[in-house]
Design an enzyme around this catalytic site. Structure first.
Site, short mmCIF file in Angstrom:
data_model
loop_
_atom_site.label_atom_id
_atom_site.label_comp_id
_atom_site.label_asym_id
_atom_site.label_seq_id
_atom_site.Cartn_x
_atom_site.Cartn_y
_atom_site.Cartn_z
N ARG A 49 0.84 -1.21 0.00
CA ARG A 49 0.00 0.00 0.00
C ARG A 49 0.87 1.25 0.00
O ARG A 49 0.57 2.24 -0.65
CB ARG A 49 -0.95 -0.01 1.22
CG ARG A 49 -1.66 1.33 1.39
CD ARG A 49 -2.94 1.29 2.23
NE ARG A 49 -2.92 0.39 3.35
CZ ARG A 49 -2.27 0.60 4.50
NH1 ARG A 49 -1.57 1.71 4.67
NH2 ARG A 49 -2.33 -0.28 5.47
N TYR A 101 -17.63 15.25 -15.20
CA TYR A 101 -18.01 13.84 -15.12
C TYR A 101 -19.02 13.65 -13.97
O TYR A 101 -18.83 14.21 -12.88
CB TYR A 101 -16.74 13.03 -14.86
CG TYR A 101 -16.98 11.57 -14.70
CD1 TYR A 101 -17.35 10.79 -15.78
CD2 TYR A 101 -16.86 10.95 -13.46
CE1 TYR A 101 -17.60 9.43 -15.63
CE2 TYR A 101 -17.09 9.60 -13.30
CZ TYR A 101 -17.46 8.85 -14.40
OH TYR A 101 -17.69 7.51 -14.25
N ASP A 173 -8.98 17.60 -14.83
CA ASP A 173 -9.23 16.20 -15.18
C ASP A 173 -8.89 16.08 -16.67
O ASP A 173 -9.65 16.54 -17.53
CB ASP A 173 -10.70 15.86 -14.90
CG ASP A 173 -11.05 14.41 -15.23
OD1 ASP A 173 -10.36 13.81 -16.07
OD2 ASP A 173 -12.03 13.90 -14.67
N LYS A 198 -9.58 4.97 -19.35
CA LYS A 198 -9.98 5.41 -20.68
C LYS A 198 -8.79 5.35 -21.65
O LYS A 198 -8.28 4.27 -21.87
CB LYS A 198 -10.60 6.81 -20.57
CG LYS A 198 -11.57 6.97 -19.38
CD LYS A 198 -12.81 6.12 -19.47
CE LYS A 198 -13.63 6.07 -18.19
NZ LYS A 198 -14.04 7.34 -17.62
C1 LIG Z 1 -14.52 7.80 -16.31
C2 LIG Z 1 -14.16 9.16 -15.86
C3 LIG Z 1 -13.86 9.43 -14.53
C4 LIG Z 1 -13.95 8.37 -13.44
O1 LIG Z 1 -12.99 7.40 -13.62
P1 LIG Z 1 -13.15 5.86 -13.13
O2 LIG Z 1 -11.89 5.24 -13.59
O3 LIG Z 1 -14.37 5.33 -13.83
O4 LIG Z 1 -13.32 5.89 -11.67
C5 LIG Z 1 -13.48 10.72 -14.19
N1 LIG Z 1 -13.41 11.69 -15.12
C6 LIG Z 1 -13.72 11.48 -16.41
C7 LIG Z 1 -13.62 12.60 -17.38
C8 LIG Z 1 -14.10 10.21 -16.84
O5 LIG Z 1 -14.41 10.01 -18.12
#
Ligand SMILES: *Cc1c(COP(=O)(O)O)cnc(C)c1O
Length: 384
Positions: A49, A101, A173, A198
């Site tokens: 961890r 998001y 983000d 993604k």
């Molecule tokens: C999918 C997504 C998230 C969240 O991510 P997870 O890996 O699903 O927890 C946050 N921001 C954006 C822009 C996303 O597309």
């Protein structure tokens, strides 16, 4: 990291070989703990961890790619965002872009709210209106550009400059763009977060999150939060993510080439009312996006024209799959108002333009003619 150097850094950045054996891929150090040579005599690791060599290689890589001083890998994008939000305290308020998001909205609205950390939705695409939203208690802003799902573009440099004048931390983000297309820290932002699920992972086969910081104080605090709250990425998923990142540039080139062709196709289709894609020179975000990013990315939203049935459209697609998520090699389509953005109350959704008719398309790297044919046939079938 400049755009021209990134192709090499994707493959050789961070810690790219195993020092002990010379293995050209960092091994999966599938261990929870490490033998200590005596009391207080550790070989740099004590418990996974707290630290793991596979995760560390990934963390060094993303820090280098985003141009930050340290990276942190988490079990999901939401775990990364949650850790970053844990830097704030009771009484602090966070401004968020008007279409962030859904999960980012939800964690603020339903979890951090319990701890007295509040939020306000702000139109970060309009710097003057954003500045008017900064009150005494505002300590940070969370930006997505292009923002999900209307692909609204925010001028990251301008918002950073205004924010710093008021002492705010700027969190971007960067999931939709990746450091291959946009590098927020270079534009003045302080912290970058990613859903690496993604494009960075790129193959729809893992869930992961990353955060990159730009100051020593943030590094120290986030390392403490990561170890204390424990939402770390596993050694195996760290390995998979490093593997995905190696091909990011070639994937993104094909993704974005296909997306531009799909956006042009949809724009000229009589069954489509409106297309949202900052890579089209007719898009309101085109000028700002072109200044701060390599291109418009590979996410497109659109609305079918009146008289076309969206449910029939979704069911008529043969190649493109109806699914949550984005950024994988396969093309995916989703319905934001009932899927990714369902956690945002309907009145807020309507106010920010996430209509019932909105369709979001994550353009994959398949043959572009197959993608266009699939869209065309499904739109034709949807005509009532
Ligand atoms: C999918 C997504 C998230 C969240 O991510 P997870 O890996 O699903 O927890 C946050 N921001 C954006 C822009 C996303 O597309």
């Amino acid at each position: 990291m400049s755009f021209d150097k990134i192709n090499t850094a994707l493959i050789h950045g961070g810690i790219s070989i195993d020092e002990r054996t010379g293995a050209v891929n960092i091994p999966i150090y599938q261990t929870s703990t490490y033998k200590q040579d005596g009391l207080g005599k550790m070989r740099g690791y004590e418990y996974t961890r707290t630290g793991n060599p596979t995760r560390e290689a990934l963390e060094a890589l993303i820090a280098e790619l985003e141009g930050g001083i340290a990276g942190f890998a988490f079990a999901s994008g939401m775990a990364a965002t949650t850790a970053v939000l844990s830097l704030f305290k009771t009484g602090d308020r966070i401004l968020i872009s008007s279409n962030v998001y859904g999960g980012t909205f939800r964690v603020l609205d339903k979890v951090f709210d319990h701890f007295g950390i509040t939020y306000r939705i702000s139109d970060t695409s309009d710097p003057d209106s954003f500045e008017r939203d900064i009150t005494e208690d505002v300590k940070a802003v969370i930006i997505e550009s292009p923002a999900n799902p209307l692909m609204t573009v925010t001028d990251i440099a301008r918002i950073s400059e205004i924010s710093h004048r008021h002492g705010l931390t700027v969190i971007v983000d960067n999931t939709f763009m990746t450091p291959y297309l946009q590098q927020p820290l270079k534009l003045g932002a302080d912290i970058v977060v990613h859903s690496a699920t993604k494009y960075l992972g790129g193959h729809s086969d893992l869930v992961a999150g990353l955060a990159v910081v730009s100051t020593e104080e943030q590094r120290r605090k986030l390392a403490f939060i990561q170890n204390s709250t424990g939402g770390v990425l596993s050694p195996f998923d760290s390995f998979l993510l490093i593997r995905g990142i190696k091909t990011l540039s070639v994937r993104m080139d094909r993704h974005t080439e296909n997306a531009l062709a799909a956006a042009k196709f949809l724009s000229s289709h009589k069954g489509v009312k409106r297309v949202y894609y900052p890579g089209l020179d007719t898009d309101p975000g085109y000028a700002v996006n072109s200044r701060q990013a390599r291109n418009g990315g590979a996410m497109i939203s659109f609305e079918l024209a009146d008289g076309y049935d969206k449910s029939v459209f979704f069911e008529s697609l043969q190649l493109i799959m109806l699914a949550e998520s984005l950024g994988g090699v396969e093309s995916l389509v989703c319905h934001p108002s009932t899927m990714t953005h369902a956690s945002i109350p309907q009145d807020i959704r309507e106010r920010v333009g996430i209509t019932e008719g909105l369709i979001r398309l994550s353009v994959g790297i398949e043959d572009i003619n197959d993608i266009l044919t699939d869209l065309d046939k499904a739109i034709e079938k949807a005509r009532q």
